[in-house]
Design an enzyme around this catalytic site. Structure first.
Site, PDB file in Angstrom:
ATOM      1  N   ASP A  97       9.444   0.709   4.810  1.00 30.48           N
ATOM      2  CA  ASP A  97       8.320   0.282   3.777  1.00 30.48           C
ATOM      3  C   ASP A  97       8.830   0.042   2.125  1.00 30.48           C
ATOM      4  OD1 ASP A  97       5.703  -0.799   2.966  1.00 30.48           O
ATOM      5  OD2 ASP A  97       5.340   1.202   2.055  1.00 30.48           O
ATOM      6  N   GLN A 127       6.594  -7.779   7.116  1.00 29.26           N
ATOM      7  CA  GLN A 127       5.498  -7.367   6.199  1.00 29.26           C
ATOM      8  C   GLN A 127       5.226  -8.714   5.328  1.00 29.26           C
ATOM      9  OE1 GLN A 127       5.459  -4.636   2.417  1.00 29.26           O
ATOM     10  NE2 GLN A 127       5.436  -3.370   4.037  1.00 29.26           N
ATOM     11  N   SER A 149       1.719  -3.782  -0.464  1.00 30.02           N
ATOM     12  CA  SER A 149       1.822  -4.182   0.928  1.00 30.02           C
ATOM     13  C   SER A 149       0.330  -4.546   1.269  1.00 30.02           C
ATOM     14  CB  SER A 149       2.302  -3.044   1.325  1.00 30.02           C
ATOM     15  OG  SER A 149       3.550  -2.619   1.175  1.00 30.02           O
TER      16      SER A 149
END
Length: 287
Positions: free
Chosen positions: A202, A276, A226
């Site tokens: 991430d 993502q 995110s």
């Protein structure tokens, strides 16, 4: 490293309703918001605790619902959705102050044999040892984020061709690569390595969106968050050995950007695939 291992060492509360309940701490972050990779990895650890040892995670799909607060612990509830002959499915909800901050579904599988292939890793890359560290790039800057990224992250991350912390040098392309590994060795537990891989996945996955438009992290007024995160584990690899994170962004629109990533071992095995979508807002239009 101590902070990472502490965060992933969840406490089993012993409470049981129709779900399994765990709690975990929040790591310090300069803006006061929980790092998304932390809560992803913790949610995965919670799910792993409810699955037979012989079954390993192969996919995860999570939605970030609210920002987390580093000043409060996180409660994780795991719903044992299904256990079949080869696969198990779990849903983990991460809560703070009684409301969910992340919702995740993960699937686990027994080791099995089958068809085998993978995309090849890019070739003719600089060795990670030849590239500057984050500390060498940011260590001289007197700023909370610079100090945290230079000194507090458990992962050594080295960009190819260069980082976008302060400026975006060279071509404004929607592609980049990062060599990465933990600074120190971690225990041999394979599930710990899988969770740590979710954690590090991430950190930089939205950077190809930013690089394409010449946006450095230091851009005044830039806001990045995110929205969702998907990950597929293909093969086991140790996160305390060098891995290559190959990233690209196929699209950005409507204040959102999509990035995908492939994580390889240094020897060229494809370990995992990541996707993502994130919110990317800038103070004025950019080319």
């Amino acid at each position: 490293m101590e902070g990472l291992l502490t965060a992933l060492d969840l406490t089993d509360t012993g409470a049981r309703t129709n779900e399994d309940i765990f709690t975990g701490p929040s790591q310090w972050m300069p803006q006061g918001r929980v790092f998304g990779g932390q809560v992803l990895a913790q949610s995965l650890v919670a799910a792993i605790r409810t699955v037979p040892d012989e079954r390993h995670v192969h996919s995860m799909h999570g939605y970030f619902l609210r920002p987390g607060d580093i000043n409060h612990p996180i409660t994780f509830s795991v719903d044992r959705i299904h256990d079949g002959r080869s696969f198990s499915t779990r849903r983990t909800q991460a809560y703070q102050n009684g409301v969910p901050i992340l919702s995740m579904i993960a699937s686990f599988q027994d080791d099995d044999e089958g068809l085998e292939h993978h995309l090849e890793m890019p070739k003719d890359l600089p060795d990670p040892e030849s590239l500057p560290t984050t500390a060498e790039t940011l260590g001289h800057i007197d700023h909370d984020f610079a100090r945290a990224w230079a000194n507090d992250r458990p992962f050594d991350m080295r960009h190819v061709p260069s980082s976008i912390y302060l400026t975006v040098d060279g071509e404004h392309t929607a592609k980049q690569m990062i060599w990465m590994k933990t600074f120190e060795a971690i225990p041999d537990d394979p599930d710990l390595h899988r969770a740590a891989l979710a954690y590090v996945s991430d950190y930089s996955i939205m950077e190809p969106v930013m690089r394409r438009h010449g946006l450095a992290w230091a851009t005044p007024g830039l806001k990045v968050a995110s929205l969702d995160h998907a990950m597929w584990w293909h093969r086991f690899g140790r996160v305390d050995e060098w891995m290559l994170y190959v990233q690209d962004s196929p699209s950005a629109q409507g204040g959102r950007g999509l990035s995908t990533g492939s994580i390889y071992s240094r020897e060229g095995l494809l370990l995992a695939t990541v996707a993502q979508e994130g919110m990317v807002r800038v103070p004025k239009p950019v080319d």
